[in-house]
Structures are given as structure tokens and as C-alpha cells.
Design an enzyme around this catalytic site. Structure first.
Site, PDB file in Angstrom:
ATOM      1  N   ASN A  28      14.971  42.934  66.205  1.00  0.00           N
ATOM      2  CA  ASN A  28      14.177  42.159  67.135  1.00  0.00           C
ATOM      3  C   ASN A  28      14.369  40.844  67.111  1.00  0.00           C
ATOM      4  N   ASN A  49      14.502  36.806  63.028  1.00  0.00           N
ATOM      5  CA  ASN A  49      15.092  35.804  61.961  1.00  0.00           C
ATOM      6  C   ASN A  49      16.657  35.673  62.223  1.00  0.00           C
ATOM      7  N   LEU A 109      11.000  47.299  64.632  1.00  0.00           N
ATOM      8  CA  LEU A 109      10.444  48.425  64.079  1.00  0.00           C
ATOM      9  C   LEU A 109       8.926  48.956  64.044  1.00  0.00           C
ATOM     10  N   SER A 146      15.718  44.522  46.266  1.00  0.00           N
ATOM     11  CA  SER A 146      15.999  43.248  45.743  1.00  0.00           C
ATOM     12  C   SER A 146      15.834  43.113  44.219  1.00  0.00           C
ATOM     13  N   TYR A 199       6.259  39.222  49.214  1.00  0.00           N
ATOM     14  CA  TYR A 199       7.505  39.622  49.428  1.00  0.00           C
ATOM     15  C   TYR A 199       8.010  40.864  48.549  1.00  0.00           C
ATOM     16  N   LYS A 204       9.048  45.190  48.779  1.00  0.00           N
ATOM     17  CA  LYS A 204      10.081  45.765  48.159  1.00  0.00           C
ATOM     18  C   LYS A 204       9.805  46.878  47.126  1.00  0.00           C
ATOM     19  N   PHE A 259      21.276  41.050  43.951  1.00  0.00           N
ATOM     20  CA  PHE A 259      21.114  39.783  43.280  1.00  0.00           C
ATOM     21  C   PHE A 259      20.873  38.578  44.240  1.00  0.00           C
ATOM     22  N   ASN A 260      21.961  37.597  44.215  1.00  0.00           N
ATOM     23  CA  ASN A 260      21.623  36.403  45.220  1.00  0.00           C
ATOM     24  C   ASN A 260      22.914  36.555  46.041  1.00  0.00           C
ATOM     25  N   ASN A 307      15.591  28.126  52.201  1.00  0.00           N
ATOM     26  CA  ASN A 307      14.756  28.210  51.064  1.00  0.00           C
ATOM     27  C   ASN A 307      15.828  28.452  49.867  1.00  0.00           C
ATOM     28  N   ARG A 357      21.330  32.149  37.839  1.00  0.00           N
ATOM     29  CA  ARG A 357      21.148  33.370  38.860  1.00  0.00           C
ATOM     30  C   ARG A 357      22.662  34.233  39.059  1.00  0.00           C
ATOM     31  N   ARG A 387       9.996  25.369  40.704  1.00  0.00           N
ATOM     32  CA  ARG A 387       9.423  25.766  41.684  1.00  0.00           C
ATOM     33  C   ARG A 387       8.545  26.864  41.120  1.00  0.00           C
TER      34      ARG A 387
HETATM   35  P1  NAD Z   1      18.082  38.232  57.592  1.00  0.00           P
HETATM   36  O1  NAD Z   1      16.596  37.823  57.919  1.00  0.00           O
HETATM   37  O2  NAD Z   1      19.030  37.454  58.036  1.00  0.00           O
HETATM   38  O3  NAD Z   1      18.066  39.797  58.175  1.00  0.00           O
HETATM   39  C1  NAD Z   1      16.941  40.660  58.421  1.00  0.00           C
HETATM   40  C2  NAD Z   1      16.857  41.125  60.048  1.00  0.00           C
HETATM   41  O4  NAD Z   1      15.965  41.960  60.144  1.00  0.00           O
HETATM   42  C3  NAD Z   1      16.812  39.830  60.788  1.00  0.00           C
HETATM   43  O5  NAD Z   1      17.973  40.159  61.882  1.00  0.00           O
HETATM   44  C4  NAD Z   1      15.404  40.083  61.618  1.00  0.00           C
HETATM   45  O6  NAD Z   1      15.619  39.588  63.028  1.00  0.00           O
HETATM   46  C5  NAD Z   1      15.422  41.661  61.562  1.00  0.00           C
HETATM   47  N1  NAD Z   1      14.010  41.888  61.378  1.00  0.00           N
HETATM   48  C6  NAD Z   1      13.134  41.574  60.686  1.00  0.00           C
HETATM   49  N2  NAD Z   1      11.851  42.324  60.930  1.00  0.00           N
HETATM   50  C7  NAD Z   1      12.261  43.060  61.993  1.00  0.00           C
HETATM   51  C8  NAD Z   1      11.429  44.137  62.913  1.00  0.00           C
HETATM   52  N3  NAD Z   1      10.133  44.236  62.492  1.00  0.00           N
HETATM   53  N4  NAD Z   1      12.081  44.890  63.698  1.00  0.00           N
HETATM   54  C9  NAD Z   1      13.527  44.719  63.724  1.00  0.00           C
HETATM   55  N5  NAD Z   1      14.269  43.786  63.307  1.00  0.00           N
HETATM   56  C10 NAD Z   1      13.543  42.999  62.188  1.00  0.00           C
HETATM   57  O7  NAD Z   1      18.132  38.772  56.065  1.00  0.00           O
HETATM   58  P2  NAD Z   1      19.053  39.093  55.099  1.00  0.00           P
HETATM   59  O8  NAD Z   1      19.371  37.979  54.098  1.00  0.00           O
HETATM   60  O9  NAD Z   1      20.164  39.591  55.783  1.00  0.00           O
HETATM   61  O10 NAD Z   1      18.419  40.315  54.209  1.00  0.00           O
HETATM   62  C11 NAD Z   1      18.567  41.677  54.675  1.00  0.00           C
HETATM   63  C12 NAD Z   1      17.655  42.439  53.897  1.00  0.00           C
HETATM   64  O11 NAD Z   1      18.022  42.151  52.444  1.00  0.00           O
HETATM   65  C13 NAD Z   1      16.349  42.039  53.866  1.00  0.00           C
HETATM   66  O12 NAD Z   1      15.408  43.470  53.790  1.00  0.00           O
HETATM   67  C14 NAD Z   1      15.815  41.213  52.748  1.00  0.00           C
HETATM   68  O13 NAD Z   1      14.695  41.366  52.201  1.00  0.00           O
HETATM   69  C15 NAD Z   1      16.967  42.050  51.722  1.00  0.00           C
HETATM   70  N6  NAD Z   1      17.304  40.944  50.635  1.00  0.00           N
HETATM   71  C16 NAD Z   1      17.724  39.809  51.038  1.00  0.00           C
HETATM   72  C17 NAD Z   1      18.106  38.985  49.897  1.00  0.00           C
HETATM   73  C18 NAD Z   1      18.872  37.532  50.125  1.00  0.00           C
HETATM   74  O14 NAD Z   1      18.782  36.871  49.450  1.00  0.00           O
HETATM   75  N7  NAD Z   1      19.463  37.109  51.374  1.00  0.00           N
HETATM   76  C19 NAD Z   1      18.246  39.518  48.731  1.00  0.00           C
HETATM   77  C20 NAD Z   1      17.694  40.731  48.344  1.00  0.00           C
HETATM   78  C21 NAD Z   1      17.264  41.491  49.331  1.00  0.00           C
HETATM   79  C1  WQD Z   2      18.549  30.187  43.102  1.00  0.00           C
HETATM   80  C2  WQD Z   2      18.292  28.956  41.894  1.00  0.00           C
HETATM   81  C3  WQD Z   2      16.097  27.918  42.066  1.00  0.00           C
HETATM   82  C4  WQD Z   2      16.702  25.940  46.034  1.00  0.00           C
HETATM   83  C5  WQD Z   2      15.402  34.377  46.360  1.00  0.00           C
HETATM   84  C6  WQD Z   2      14.224  35.342  46.405  1.00  0.00           C
HETATM   85  C7  WQD Z   2      14.632  36.525  45.800  1.00  0.00           C
HETATM   86  C8  WQD Z   2      15.930  37.073  46.699  1.00  0.00           C
HETATM   87  C9  WQD Z   2      17.072  35.871  46.672  1.00  0.00           C
HETATM   88  C10 WQD Z   2      15.372  38.245  48.507  1.00  0.00           C
HETATM   89  C11 WQD Z   2      16.971  29.021  41.263  1.00  0.00           C
HETATM   90  C12 WQD Z   2      17.127  26.876  42.345  1.00  0.00           C
HETATM   91  C13 WQD Z   2      16.961  26.846  44.813  1.00  0.00           C
HETATM   92  C14 WQD Z   2      16.954  24.676  46.038  1.00  0.00           C
HETATM   93  C15 WQD Z   2      16.950  24.664  43.760  1.00  0.00           C
HETATM   94  N1  WQD Z   2      15.703  37.305  48.056  1.00  0.00           N
HETATM   95  N2  WQD Z   2      16.994  26.088  43.854  1.00  0.00           N
HETATM   96  N3  WQD Z   2      16.924  24.038  44.866  1.00  0.00           N
HETATM   97  O1  WQD Z   2      14.762  32.250  43.904  1.00  0.00           O
HETATM   98  O2  WQD Z   2      16.666  33.444  42.901  1.00  0.00           O
HETATM   99  O3  WQD Z   2      15.890  34.460  44.894  1.00  0.00           O
HETATM  100  O4  WQD Z   2      16.445  34.624  46.868  1.00  0.00           O
HETATM  101  O5  WQD Z   2      15.286  39.287  48.119  1.00  0.00           O
HETATM  102  O6  WQD Z   2      13.596  37.519  46.446  1.00  0.00           O
HETATM  103  O7  WQD Z   2      13.079  34.897  45.291  1.00  0.00           O
HETATM  104  O8  WQD Z   2      17.254  32.259  44.927  1.00  0.00           O
HETATM  105  O9  WQD Z   2      18.482  30.494  45.918  1.00  0.00           O
HETATM  106  O10 WQD Z   2      16.042  30.322  46.146  1.00  0.00           O
HETATM  107  O11 WQD Z   2      17.114  29.885  43.919  1.00  0.00           O
HETATM  108  O12 WQD Z   2      17.136  24.044  42.481  1.00  0.00           O
HETATM  109  O13 WQD Z   2      16.786  23.893  46.986  1.00  0.00           O
HETATM  110  O14 WQD Z   2      18.239  27.691  42.783  1.00  0.00           O
HETATM  111  O15 WQD Z   2      14.978  27.302  41.428  1.00  0.00           O
HETATM  112  O16 WQD Z   2      17.071  28.662  39.965  1.00  0.00           O
HETATM  113  P1  WQD Z   2      16.127  32.815  43.838  1.00  0.00           P
HETATM  114  P2  WQD Z   2      17.199  30.767  45.518  1.00  0.00           P
END
Ligand code: NAD
Ligand code: WQD
Length: 337
Positions: free
Chosen positions: A32, A35, A59, A124, A148, A152, A177-178, A197, A230, A291
Site C-alpha cells: 500500500n 512506508n 492488507l 524479528s 510492535y 510479531k 536481527f539488525n 530510528n 547488535r 534509549r
Molecule cells: P519497510 O517498512 O521498508 O517495508 C514494509 C512494507 O510493508 C512497506 O513497503 C509498507 O508500505 C508495506 N505495508 C505496511 N503495511 C501494509 C499494509 N497494511 N498493506 C500493504 N502494505 C503494507 O520495512 P522493512 O525493514 O523492509 O521490514 C519488512 C518486514 O520485516 C516488516 O514486517 C518488519 O517488521 C520486519 N523486520 C524488519 C526489521 C528491520 O530492522 N528492518 C527487523 C526485523 C523484522
Molecule cells: C542499534 C543500536 C541503539 C540509533 C530495532 C528494533 C527491532 C528491529 C531492528 C524490527 C542500539 C543504538 C541507534 C541511534 C544509537 N526492527 N543507536 N543511536 O534497537 O537493535 O532494533 O531495529 O523488527 O525491533 O527495535 O536497532 O538500529 O535502532 O539500534 O546509539 O540514533 O544502536 O541504542 O544499541 P535495535 P537500532
């Protein structure tokens, strides 16, 4: 083989779509664009020379999702679509529960109705909570600490219940992971809206001159240099993990949980320093308070994915920073550049 990729215009989804196309899959992307931008999908088409069937669809539109699955021919779904900003989820929990959980239920109902029962789900490492023993193994207790993360955890439960009730389902829960870095071309990458973030996009925006300095959240953790540790994983390694999981599901039923990480922890200061080496000048930073909700240390035991899928991450922190920087340098304003 035709695969539906929800959230395929997003960061991880676009890189995985690229790998799927290169591996010969036909891909339909549902997104959609809440983001993300359509541009990422156009660039994936350009990079691969193959078409993506893009559908702008939410969705939460149960009828629309059902109609899409009714078109037929889908063998599997990779489900990335979801909202992922931790702090926003604390402020707007209902938005997160509705989007992530109701969205997933709509998808599952449509899959069930049209007999598509292979699913790879983006979970995640956040499901483990903040105080687990390192390295994290898949059997570690789950204890998400924010809305959030709880979406999951709850979706993992829903998917496990579904597999227990109907043995025809094959579901992979991938605990990332990250994720960082970008495709080596620098043509697609992570494009956060507003203030990033996450650490890597923030550093990259400082390096490119969009922000003055990195704020380091806490330097009094019980780690070697006092900053958070991380398990950063290159997004292309992550993409490869999805293809490996998809291959596994093709002939096995049940629910599978895999950590996708490198098994290596890096501190915030190590990341800042490595990024500076790649850019060729130090990245300015300043220490600030911790944080809220952050763990001191988080890294994976990724041995189950190696044993079951033959998958492991190959790219090191230096390459993650190089590829992230190439993308940021070529696209200082992301896809708007
Ligand atoms: P992202 O925001 O770049 O991608 C998510 C996509 O989903 C976006 O394009 C958004 O527009 C779309 N979306 C959201 N809600 C929707 C809806 N209701 N209908 C249709 N589309 C929708 O995020 P990402 O970093 O690519 O993450 C992908 C997945 O992996 C997510 O589920 C996220 O929670 C998970 N994840 C991400 C991280 C991370 O740090 N990036 C870590 C662990 C898990
Ligand atoms: C990494 C490290 C911060 C930003 C998050 C979500 C997690 C997953 C991945 C989706 C930490 C430090 C960060 C900044 C900093 N997402 N930091 N200054 O917190 O491990 O995980 O993203 O599932 O759910 O919580 O990742 O990249 O935010 O932080 O010092 O401006 O960097 O404290 O130690 P995080 P992050």
C-alpha cells in the site's frame, strides 16, 4: 513458480524481490506504499530486466486481498508487509495491532480460501525481549517488550496454531536481527521517512551531510566499550535466507523458526568507526542517555539455519557499511533523489 511478496516495495522486500527474480521466480508485489515508494520496484525491474506485477493494495482490504489470491497460480507468499517503528507502536498501539495482525489474518484467510499454504513470515529478534542469554537460540523464551514486538510474537502464535490445526501448511518464521546495507549496485536501499530510528540510516545521513552528528544512546552498558552491541546482517544475506526458506517449505509441512543473523556482535562505536573508514572521514557523534527499552547486547546463534537450510551470512561489517554508503551517496535523498 509464482510468489506473492507482501511489502515488496519496502527495504527488505525489494531486495528479496530482486533475488527472487534473478532466481527465476515470477513475483507479484502487494504493497500500500505506506512506508515505501513505487520507485523501488521500478528499480528492481531495471536491475533484473524482469517485470514485477505490482498491486497497490492494503492488507486491511480483505476483499481486495481475496480477489488477488483468487487469480490463482500462487505457490507461496513471503509476508513482509507491516508497520515496524517501535516508538510509534508505543504511541499508537491500536494502529499497530490492526495493521499487522488484522492484515495478516486477512492474508491467511485468503490463502486458506485459495489453497496457498506456504508462507515465509518476517519475524524479528525483538520477540526475544531484552534480557535473554546470548547468543539467542530459537528455543529461548519470547518476551517482546513493546506493541510492535508483541504483534510479531502474536503472529508467530497464530501461525503456529494454524500449522497445528492443519498439517498441510508450511510456514517459516524468520527472526531477523539488525538488517543493514544495500544491494551492491547502490540503486536500491533503505529509505526511511523522517528521522531514522535505526543506527545505520542515521549514520549514513550524517555522512552525507543531512544531519550534524550521531547521538549514541548510552555509553555505560556492560559491554567492551560501553555502547550497545547488535548482530548487524547485510540485507542481501537476509534476502538469500528467504530463498533458502522458500526452498525448504516446498516439500516440508509444519512451522519452522530460524534466526537470521551473523552470530557476531558489533558495538555502536565499532559501527561508527567502520562507517567513517569507508567514507574516508570520521563520523561525528555525541553520547546521550540510554534509549528506553534497549538491550545491552543482542546477537544470534544462527546455527539452526545453517544446519536446516545450508544458509549463513557471508558479508562482514565493512561490506555492510560500504554498500550502505554507496546507496546513500548515490541517493542522498533516498528514492526522491
Ligand atoms: P519497510 O517498512 O521498508 O517495508 C514494509 C512494507 O510493508 C512497506 O513497503 C509498507 O508500505 C508495506 N505495508 C505496511 N503495511 C501494509 C499494509 N497494511 N498493506 C500493504 N502494505 C503494507 O520495512 P522493512 O525493514 O523492509 O521490514 C519488512 C518486514 O520485516 C516488516 O514486517 C518488519 O517488521 C520486519 N523486520 C524488519 C526489521 C528491520 O530492522 N528492518 C527487523 C526485523 C523484522
Ligand atoms: C542499534 C543500536 C541503539 C540509533 C530495532 C528494533 C527491532 C528491529 C531492528 C524490527 C542500539 C543504538 C541507534 C541511534 C544509537 N526492527 N543507536 N543511536 O534497537 O537493535 O532494533 O531495529 O523488527 O525491533 O527495535 O536497532 O538500529 O535502532 O539500534 O546509539 O540514533 O544502536 O541504542 O544499541 P535495535 P537500532
Amino acid at each position: 513458480m509464482k510468489v506473492l511478496v507482501t511489502g515488496g516495495a519496502g527495504y527488505i522486500g525489494s531486495h528479496t524481490t530482486l533475488r527472487l527474480l534473478q532466481a527465476g521466480y515470477d513475483v507479484v508485489v502487494l504493497d500500500n506504499l505506506v512506508n515505501s515508494s513505487r520507485e523501488s520496484v521500478l528499480r528492481v525491474e531495471h536491475l533484473t530486466g524482469r517485470p514485477v506485477d505490482f498491486r497497490k493494495l492494503d492488507l486491511l482490504d480483505a476483499r481486495g486481498v481475496d480477489q488477488l489470491l483468487a487469480e490463482g497460480g500462487f505457490e507461496a507468499v513471503i509476508h513482509f508487509a507491516g508497520l515496524k517503528a517501535v516508538a510509534e507502536s508505543v504511541e499508537k498501539p491500536l494502529r499497530y495491532y490492526e495493521n499487522n495482525i488484522v492484515g495478516t489474518l486477512n492474508l491467511l484467510n485468503a490463502m486458506e480460501a485459495h489453497a496457498v499454504r506456504q508462507l515465509v513470515f518476517s519475524s524479528s529478534a525483538t520477540v526475544y525481549g531484552a534480557s535473554g542469554e546470548m547468543p539467542l537460540i530459537e528455543k529461548a523464551p519470547l518476551d517482546a517488550t513493546n506493541p510492535y514486538g508483541r504483534t510479531k510474537e502474536q503472529i508467530e502464535d497464530i501461525l503456529s496454531d494454524l500449522c497445528a490445526a492443519d498439517h498441510r501448511w508450511s510456514i517459516a518464521l524468520l527472526r531477523y536481527f539488525n538488517p543493514v546495507g544495500a544491494h551492491e549496485s547502490g540503486i536500491i536501499g533503505e529509505d526511511p521517512s523522517g528521522t531514522p530510528n535505526n543506527l545505520l540510516p542515521f549514520i549514513a545521513q550524517v555522512a552525507v551531510g543531512r544531519r550534524e552528528k550521531v547521538i549514541v544512546f548510552g555509553n555505560d552498558y556492560a559491554t567492551d566499550d560501553g555502547t550497545g552491541v547488535r548482530d548487524y546482517i547485510h540485507v542481501m544475506d537476509l534476502a538469500a535466507g528467504h530463498l533458502a526458506a522458500l526452498g525448504h517449505l516446498a516439500d516440508k509441512n509444519g512451522v519452522f523458526r530460524w534466526n537470521l543473523g551473523t552470530g557476531q556482535g558489533s558495538s555502536v562505536l565499532e559501527v561508527i568507526e567502520t562507517f567513517g573508514l569507508v567514507v574516508g572521514k570520521p563520523i561525528p557523534f555525541q553520547f546521550a542517555a540510554r534509549r528506553s527499552g534497549d538491550a545491552a547486547i543482542s546477537y544470534a546463534d544462527p546455527s539452526a539455519a545453517l544446519a536446516d537450510l545450508g544458509w549463513s551470512a557471508h558479508r562482514d561489517l565493512r561490506q555492510m557499511c560500504e554498500d550502505h554508503w554507496r546507496w546513500q551517496r548515490k541517493n542522498p535523498l533516498g528514492y526522491e533523489s
